[in-house]
Scaffold this motif. Structure first.
Motif, PDB file in Angstrom:
ATOM      1  N   UNK A 154       3.350   5.539  -8.229  1.00  7.34           N
ATOM      2  CA  UNK A 154       3.048   4.184  -7.776  1.00  7.34           C
ATOM      3  C   UNK A 154       2.868   3.252  -8.967  1.00  7.34           C
ATOM      4  N   UNK A 155       2.182   3.723  -9.990  1.00  6.46           N
ATOM      5  CA  UNK A 155       2.031   2.918 -11.207  1.00  6.46           C
ATOM      6  C   UNK A 155       3.390   2.656 -11.854  1.00  6.46           C
ATOM      7  N   UNK A 156       4.248   3.665 -11.842  1.00  4.09           N
ATOM      8  CA  UNK A 156       5.585   3.509 -12.427  1.00  4.09           C
ATOM      9  C   UNK A 156       6.403   2.474 -11.669  1.00  4.09           C
ATOM     10  N   UNK A 157       6.077   2.254 -10.391  1.00  5.97           N
ATOM     11  CA  UNK A 157       6.808   1.287  -9.567  1.00  5.97           C
ATOM     12  C   UNK A 157       6.193  -0.107  -9.622  1.00  5.97           C
ATOM     13  N   UNK A 158       5.268  -0.313 -10.554  1.00  3.33           N
ATOM     14  CA  UNK A 158       4.592  -1.610 -10.661  1.00  3.33           C
ATOM     15  C   UNK A 158       5.598  -2.734 -10.861  1.00  3.33           C
ATOM     16  N   UNK A 159       5.328  -3.891 -10.240  1.00  4.72           N
ATOM     17  CA  UNK A 159       6.212  -5.040 -10.357  1.00  4.72           C
ATOM     18  C   UNK A 159       6.129  -5.666 -11.751  1.00  4.72           C
ATOM     19  N   UNK A 160       5.031  -5.441 -12.453  1.00  7.04           N
ATOM     20  CA  UNK A 160       4.839  -6.015 -13.789  1.00  7.04           C
ATOM     21  C   UNK A 160       4.514  -4.952 -14.808  1.00  7.04           C
ATOM     22  N   UNK A 161       4.201  -5.377 -16.018  1.00  8.28           N
ATOM     23  CA  UNK A 161       3.971  -4.448 -17.120  1.00  8.28           C
ATOM     24  C   UNK A 161       2.494  -4.184 -17.383  1.00  8.28           C
ATOM     25  N   UNK A 162       1.614  -4.995 -16.806  1.00  8.49           N
ATOM     26  CA  UNK A 162       0.184  -4.870 -17.088  1.00  8.49           C
ATOM     27  C   UNK A 162      -0.485  -3.941 -16.080  1.00  8.49           C
ATOM     28  N   UNK A 163      -1.352  -3.061 -16.596  1.00 11.45           N
ATOM     29  CA  UNK A 163      -2.134  -2.190 -15.733  1.00 11.45           C
ATOM     30  C   UNK A 163      -3.509  -2.805 -15.481  1.00 11.45           C
ATOM     31  N   UNK A 164      -4.114  -2.525 -14.334  1.00  8.89           N
ATOM     32  CA  UNK A 164      -5.472  -3.028 -14.077  1.00  8.89           C
ATOM     33  C   UNK A 164      -6.492  -2.291 -14.932  1.00  8.89           C
ATOM     34  N   UNK A 165      -7.654  -2.895 -15.119  1.00  4.50           N
ATOM     35  CA  UNK A 165      -8.716  -2.244 -15.882  1.00  4.50           C
ATOM     36  C   UNK A 165      -9.330  -1.093 -15.096  1.00  4.50           C
ATOM     37  N   UNK A 166      -9.438  -1.286 -13.789  1.00  2.93           N
ATOM     38  CA  UNK A 166     -10.043  -0.268 -12.927  1.00  2.93           C
ATOM     39  C   UNK A 166      -9.165  -0.081 -11.699  1.00  2.93           C
ATOM     40  N   UNK A 167      -9.050   1.159 -11.245  1.00  3.09           N
ATOM     41  CA  UNK A 167      -8.287   1.468 -10.037  1.00  3.09           C
ATOM     42  C   UNK A 167      -9.244   2.113  -9.045  1.00  3.09           C
ATOM     43  N   UNK A 168      -9.320   1.568  -7.849  1.00  8.08           N
ATOM     44  CA  UNK A 168     -10.316   1.993  -6.870  1.00  8.08           C
ATOM     45  C   UNK A 168      -9.614   2.608  -5.662  1.00  8.08           C
ATOM     46  N   UNK A 169     -10.046   3.790  -5.291  1.00  6.58           N
ATOM     47  CA  UNK A 169      -9.468   4.474  -4.142  1.00  6.58           C
ATOM     48  C   UNK A 169     -10.536   5.180  -3.337  1.00  6.58           C
ATOM     49  N   UNK A 170     -10.143   5.829  -2.248  1.00  3.47           N
ATOM     50  CA  UNK A 170     -11.113   6.555  -1.434  1.00  3.47           C
ATOM     51  C   UNK A 170     -11.277   7.978  -1.958  1.00  3.47           C
ATOM     52  N   UNK A 171     -11.905   8.835  -1.177  1.00  4.26           N
ATOM     53  CA  UNK A 171     -12.200  10.197  -1.644  1.00  4.26           C
ATOM     54  C   UNK A 171     -10.958  11.011  -1.981  1.00  4.26           C
ATOM     55  N   UNK A 172      -9.811  10.610  -1.414  1.00  4.76           N
ATOM     56  CA  UNK A 172      -8.571  11.341  -1.694  1.00  4.76           C
ATOM     57  C   UNK A 172      -8.191  11.277  -3.168  1.00  4.76           C
ATOM     58  N   UNK A 173      -8.758  10.316  -3.893  1.00  3.38           N
ATOM     59  CA  UNK A 173      -8.392  10.119  -5.301  1.00  3.38           C
ATOM     60  C   UNK A 173      -9.454  10.661  -6.251  1.00  3.38           C
ATOM     61  N   UNK A 174     -10.380  11.435  -5.743  1.00  2.00           N
ATOM     62  CA  UNK A 174     -11.426  12.045  -6.560  1.00  2.00           C
ATOM     63  C   UNK A 174     -10.859  13.292  -7.230  1.00  2.00           C
ATOM     64  N   UNK A 175     -10.499  13.163  -8.502  1.00  2.00           N
ATOM     65  CA  UNK A 175      -9.839  14.265  -9.209  1.00  2.00           C
ATOM     66  C   UNK A 175     -10.065  14.127 -10.706  1.00  2.00           C
ATOM     67  N   UNK A 176     -10.533  15.192 -11.342  1.00  2.00           N
ATOM     68  CA  UNK A 176     -10.722  15.169 -12.794  1.00  2.00           C
ATOM     69  C   UNK A 176      -9.395  14.960 -13.508  1.00  2.00           C
ATOM     70  N   UNK A 177      -8.343  15.602 -12.996  1.00  2.00           N
ATOM     71  CA  UNK A 177      -7.032  15.458 -13.631  1.00  2.00           C
ATOM     72  C   UNK A 177      -6.530  14.033 -13.575  1.00  2.00           C
ATOM     73  N   UNK A 178      -6.685  13.391 -12.421  1.00  2.00           N
ATOM     74  CA  UNK A 178      -6.260  11.995 -12.288  1.00  2.00           C
ATOM     75  C   UNK A 178      -7.100  11.098 -13.183  1.00  2.00           C
ATOM     76  N   UNK A 179      -8.401  11.342 -13.228  1.00  2.00           N
ATOM     77  CA  UNK A 179      -9.271  10.546 -14.100  1.00  2.00           C
ATOM     78  C   UNK A 179      -8.785  10.608 -15.549  1.00  2.00           C
TER      79      UNK A 179
END
Length: 257
Positions: A154-179
């Motif tokens: 999803x990040x690779x499909x970003x419309x622009x080149x800038x990434x956000x400072x923080x990315x917020x998701x629900x419990x499905x995104x709770x992962x040490x590897x992703x962090x």
């Protein structure tokens, strides 16, 4: 009835490139605006191309062929990138934080690249929005993989080149590897901990989680386009084109409003 306003077309018209060189044989090419209005009618209603109202829009073959032409030439992602730049120039984006979530689109007919889930066979739409709910990225995938595995795509499909400072998701995104992966990109992942996980988030960052309704609202906007809510396209790239076109309409509303 779904038609572009004059102000929306004024923004969009310069972003549609001319057709590839063709001979002078055959009928004159129908204006892009007329054809796009027909495509948007299909996108909004979810109806088949055959159902395009005769006399109100160009013929179904013209609209379908133009959609195929634009999609195969990757014009929709190029338009999204241009609209992102316009939004940035007008200071309409807030990248201090972003929200990510996925939604399910039931796959009909003989769709390719879909996955079985508890909801049935379908396609997963991943979307990332800025702090105000403005679409920043969209990605489609088989519905089978967990959403946490689709964040990088999803990040690779970003419309622009800038990434956000923080990315917020629900419990499905709770992962040490992703962090860890996002930390390399300079992004802080904020997600509530799953029950079987040790506590890695304190209360202060999690206050931002209460604003996740913004991505849910944007998903509702996407699902108002019936061709997105239910997938009728056989080819995965055609369905992605419809989702991208829906995001174009959402961005046009923001820019021209």
């Amino acid at each position: 009835m779904m038609r572009l306003s004059d102000s929306q077309w004024a923004v969009l018209a310069p972003l549609i490139p001319p057709p590839v060189k063709r001979t002078n044989r055959g009928r004159p090419r129908r204006p892009d605006r007329e054809v796009l209005d027909g495509i948007l009618w299909v996108l909004r209603t979810g109806a088949q191309w055959d159902a395009l109202p005769t006399g109100e829009y160009p013929p179904k073959t013209t609209c379908h062929d133009r959609f195929q032409e634009w999609n195969e030439r990757h014009i929709f992602p190029a338009i999204l990138a241009a609209l992102y730049e316009i939004s940035e120039e007008r200071k309409l984006l807030d990248l201090r934080e972003a929200f990510i979530d996925g939604t399910f689109s039931a796959a009909k007919k003989g769709a390719r690249t879909f996955g079985p889930t508890k909801k049935g066979k379908g396609t997963k739409i991943m979307i990332m929005v800025d702090a105000s709910g403005v679409p920043l990225a969209v990605h489609t995938s088989s519905a089978s993989p967990a959403e946490v595995k689709l964040v990088q795509d999803t990040l690779d499909a970003s419309f622009g080149l800038d990434f956000p400072e923080r990315l917020i998701g629900d419990k499905a995104y709770d992962s040490d590897g992703l962090d860890a992966d996002l930390a390399v990109l300079g992004i802080e992942m904020i997600a509530p901990n799953r029950r079987n996980r040790r506590k890695t988030q304190d209360g202060r960052p999690l206050r931002r989680f209460k604003r996740r309704w913004k991505v849910e609202r944007t998903i509702a906007w996407l699902q108002s386009f019936r061709r997105v809510r239910t997938r009728d396209e056989v080819k995965a790239e055609n369905f992605l084109g419809m989702v991208q076109l829906a995001c174009i309409v959402i961005l046009l509303r923001l820019i021209s409003g």
